[in-house]
Scaffold this active site. Sequence first.
Site, short mmCIF file in Angstrom:
data_model
loop_
_atom_site.label_atom_id
_atom_site.label_comp_id
_atom_site.label_asym_id
_atom_site.label_seq_id
_atom_site.Cartn_x
_atom_site.Cartn_y
_atom_site.Cartn_z
N ASP A 19 0.89 -1.11 -0.03
CA ASP A 19 0.08 -0.05 0.08
C ASP A 19 0.81 1.44 0.06
O ASP A 19 0.48 2.21 0.55
CB ASP A 19 -0.92 -0.01 1.46
CG ASP A 19 -1.71 -1.21 1.20
OD1 ASP A 19 -2.27 -1.55 0.40
OD2 ASP A 19 -1.95 -1.65 2.48
N LYS A 22 2.20 2.31 -5.00
CA LYS A 22 3.00 1.60 -6.09
C LYS A 22 2.11 1.81 -7.31
O LYS A 22 2.73 2.07 -8.36
CB LYS A 22 3.36 0.30 -6.04
CG LYS A 22 4.31 -0.08 -5.00
CD LYS A 22 4.54 -1.55 -4.76
CE LYS A 22 3.02 -2.46 -4.43
NZ LYS A 22 2.69 -2.00 -2.95
N ASN A 44 -5.19 -10.09 -4.29
CA ASN A 44 -5.09 -9.17 -2.77
C ASN A 44 -4.33 -7.85 -3.08
O ASN A 44 -4.63 -7.01 -2.12
CB ASN A 44 -4.50 -10.21 -1.75
CG ASN A 44 -3.23 -10.83 -2.10
OD1 ASN A 44 -2.75 -10.68 -3.29
ND2 ASN A 44 -2.54 -11.18 -1.12
N GLY A 46 -4.14 -4.66 -4.48
CA GLY A 46 -5.22 -3.50 -4.99
C GLY A 46 -4.62 -2.35 -5.52
O GLY A 46 -4.16 -1.49 -4.50
N HIS A 47 -4.41 -2.12 -6.57
CA HIS A 47 -3.72 -0.67 -7.15
C HIS A 47 -4.63 0.46 -7.22
O HIS A 47 -5.60 -0.10 -8.27
CB HIS A 47 -2.77 -1.09 -8.22
CG HIS A 47 -1.55 -1.78 -7.81
ND1 HIS A 47 -1.03 -1.71 -6.73
CD2 HIS A 47 -0.73 -2.45 -8.79
CE1 HIS A 47 -0.09 -2.31 -6.71
NE2 HIS A 47 0.18 -2.86 -7.90
N ARG A 146 2.00 -29.73 -6.05
CA ARG A 146 1.77 -30.17 -7.48
C ARG A 146 0.13 -30.44 -7.55
O ARG A 146 -0.06 -31.55 -8.41
CB ARG A 146 2.64 -31.48 -7.70
CG ARG A 146 3.92 -31.05 -8.11
CD ARG A 146 4.94 -30.41 -7.02
NE ARG A 146 5.96 -31.60 -6.82
CZ ARG A 146 6.76 -31.37 -5.87
NH1 ARG A 146 6.45 -30.36 -4.76
NH2 ARG A 146 7.56 -32.38 -5.59
N GLN A 230 2.27 -6.10 -3.13
CA GLN A 230 2.72 -6.18 -1.76
C GLN A 230 3.87 -5.22 -1.45
O GLN A 230 4.24 -4.37 -2.03
CB GLN A 230 2.68 -7.22 -0.90
CG GLN A 230 1.27 -8.05 -1.03
CD GLN A 230 0.81 -8.93 -2.25
OE1 GLN A 230 1.86 -9.58 -2.82
NE2 GLN A 230 -0.25 -9.10 -2.49
N THR A 245 2.85 -12.37 3.04
CA THR A 245 2.18 -13.23 1.90
C THR A 245 2.88 -14.30 1.40
O THR A 245 4.00 -14.72 1.99
CB THR A 245 2.20 -11.77 0.90
OG1 THR A 245 1.11 -12.31 -0.19
CG2 THR A 245 3.49 -11.71 0.16
N ARG A 312 -6.16 0.65 7.95
CA ARG A 312 -4.88 0.45 8.07
C ARG A 312 -4.31 0.62 9.47
O ARG A 312 -4.73 1.88 9.83
CB ARG A 312 -3.93 0.93 6.94
CG ARG A 312 -4.40 0.23 5.59
CD ARG A 312 -3.94 0.88 4.45
NE ARG A 312 -4.11 0.49 3.16
CZ ARG A 312 -4.35 1.09 1.87
NH1 ARG A 312 -3.88 2.38 1.94
NH2 ARG A 312 -4.64 0.42 0.83
N ASP A 340 1.99 14.98 0.76
CA ASP A 340 0.87 15.91 0.95
C ASP A 340 0.21 15.63 2.47
O ASP A 340 -0.27 16.34 3.24
CB ASP A 340 -0.04 15.95 -0.10
CG ASP A 340 -0.45 14.46 -0.37
OD1 ASP A 340 0.31 13.53 -0.47
OD2 ASP A 340 -1.70 14.31 -0.54
P1 GDP Z 1 -0.51 0.20 -3.76
O1 GDP Z 1 -1.29 -0.97 -3.76
O2 GDP Z 1 1.02 0.32 -3.37
O3 GDP Z 1 -0.57 0.87 -4.96
O4 GDP Z 1 -1.34 1.41 -2.73
P2 GDP Z 1 -2.84 1.53 -2.81
O5 GDP Z 1 -3.45 1.70 -3.90
O6 GDP Z 1 -3.29 0.37 -1.98
O7 GDP Z 1 -2.80 2.92 -1.67
C1 GDP Z 1 -2.40 3.96 -2.13
C2 GDP Z 1 -3.31 5.12 -2.17
O8 GDP Z 1 -2.96 6.16 -1.88
C3 GDP Z 1 -4.19 5.05 -3.37
O9 GDP Z 1 -5.55 5.69 -3.08
C4 GDP Z 1 -3.74 6.13 -4.16
O10 GDP Z 1 -4.58 6.98 -5.02
C5 GDP Z 1 -3.23 7.00 -2.99
N1 GDP Z 1 -1.85 7.92 -3.22
C6 GDP Z 1 -0.76 7.29 -4.18
N2 GDP Z 1 -0.04 8.51 -3.86
C7 GDP Z 1 -0.35 9.24 -3.15
C8 GDP Z 1 0.12 10.68 -2.72
O11 GDP Z 1 1.06 11.01 -2.93
N3 GDP Z 1 -0.77 11.23 -1.82
C9 GDP Z 1 -1.91 10.96 -1.81
N4 GDP Z 1 -2.89 11.87 -0.80
N5 GDP Z 1 -2.45 9.91 -2.01
C10 GDP Z 1 -1.78 8.96 -2.85
#
Ligand code: GDP
Length: 421
Positions: A19, A22, A44, A46-47, A146, A230, A245, A312, A340
Site C-alpha cells: 500500500d 506503487k 489481494n 489492490g492498485h 503439485r 505487496q 504474503t 490500516r 501531502d
Molecule cells: P499500492 O497497492 O501500493 O498501489 O497502494 P494503494 O493503491 O493500496 O494505496 C495507495 C493509495 O494512496 C491510493 O488510494 C492512491 O490513490 C493514493 N496515493 C498514491 N500516492 C499518493 C500521494 O502522494 N498522496 C495521496 N494523498 N494519495 C496518494
Amino acid sequence: MTNGKKKKVVLVLGAQWGDEGKGKIVDVLSRFFDYSVRFQGGPNAGHTVVFDGRKVVLHTIPSGILQPNCSAVISNGVLVDPDVFRRELETLEKSGVDFRGRIFISPLCHIILDFHKLLDSIIDKRSNIGTTKMGIGPSVEFKVMRKGIRIKDIFSNSLRDKLKDVLDYAKTLCKALDDISDFEHYFDINRVEKKLNEFGEVIHDFVFETDILLKRSINEGKRILLEGAQGILLDIDFGSYPFVTSTNTTPGGALTGTGLGPKDIDLILGVSKVYTTRVGGGFFPSEINDPELSQKLREIGQEYGATTGRPRRVGWLDFPMLRYAIRVGSIDLLALTKIDTLEKFGRSLYVEEYLIDGKKFTEFSPLIDVQNIKTVLKEFRTSDIKNIVEDLTGVKTVIRSYGPERENIKFDEEFYSFLVS
Ligand code: GDP
C-alpha cells in the site's frame, strides 16, 4: 523496432508492508514503457489509480493498461482469480479503456479456485494471520503440492481428470480441518469445470507465452516495467514471518515469476510512503499507539484497504526497516509518496534507530527480539524529507508524490532524462 531508444527493464517494489502507492507510481511511469508486468501475488493486491478524476482499482491487470501506449502482461508467477479478472475487464470497459490486443496472460499462471477461498477462511480462523481470505495462500500451497490448476489446463483434454484429483484431495483436507457439510458445491466437479470453461472463453485471446514475449521484447530494445505487489516486508522469506504474503516480493520473485534472468533487470525502484501503514497482524515497531493521533493520520491519508476496506494500522517512517528493505530488495533508487498527507497532518516524526536492551540497531533484522524494540523518534520538517531520506539511507530519491492524481508528482531531472532518453 527500438525507436532509437535503449532497452530498459525497471523493477518497482514496495519498500514497506504494501500500500505504498506503487499503483500510482507505476501508472505515471508506464507512459515511458511498452509493457507493464505483474509477476507475483494474486488479486489481494489492490492498485488504486486516479486519472481524469476517475478512480480505477485494479487487482490483477497491471495498471499500465491505463496508458494507451502500454501493454499489460500477467506473467507466470501471478495467481489468477477468474471472478476478479472478469470484473476487472468490466471495470476497464466501463472506464472506456480499450484493452484489445494489449493484455497478455501466461498459460502457466495458477488459477484460484473457490475451494481455495474456503480453505483460506478455515485456516485463517486457526492462525489469525489476517489474510484477505481470497484464496491466495492455499492456491500457492496447492501449486507447491503439485496439485494446482493452471490456465493451460483449461484448454487441455485432461482438465476433468486433473480437477477430480485436486477436488478429492481438497475436500478431504477441508473436512479434516472443519465441518464443511454446507459447502459441497465447492467440490462439485461439473460446476467447477463449467466455470473454468466459461473463463477459458473470456481469456482465450489473451493467453500467450509471456516469458517468450518479454525476452523477445528485451532483445528488440523495448521497455519493460515490472510491477511488484505487496511490499518487501511481506516477503515469504525475508518479511515479518509468519505475518507475510505467500510469494516472494523481493527481486527473486520478479525472476521466477517472469522467466527473466538477473542481468535482464537494469534498475530497481523502491516505493515508500513518508510514514508507514500495515494491514493485518504482526509486529509494527513504529506504530502510533495514541488512538486519536493514529485516527487523524488514517483519515487524512485515507488509509483503508483498496481490496477489503479494512482500516490500516499507521505509524511513522521507520528508517531501520527502510534500510533493511533497501538491502534485501537491492533497491537502487527511491520514490516517496503521500508527502501531502504528512504536510496536512501537522506533525512529522521518524524512527531513526531501535534500542533493544540498551543496544542500538540502525537496520532491522529478522533475528532481533521484536517485542523489546524501543524506537528513537526524531521530529523533522516535511519539506526536508528528500534530504533526510537520502542522508539516512544513502539512496537517491528520484520521485516525490504529493497527491493521488497523475499530475501531483515531481521527478528528479536526471531520472526523468533517463526515462525519456
Ligand atoms: P499500492 O497497492 O501500493 O498501489 O497502494 P494503494 O493503491 O493500496 O494505496 C495507495 C493509495 O494512496 C491510493 O488510494 C492512491 O490513490 C493514493 N496515493 C498514491 N500516492 C499518493 C500521494 O502522494 N498522496 C495521496 N494523498 N494519495 C496518494
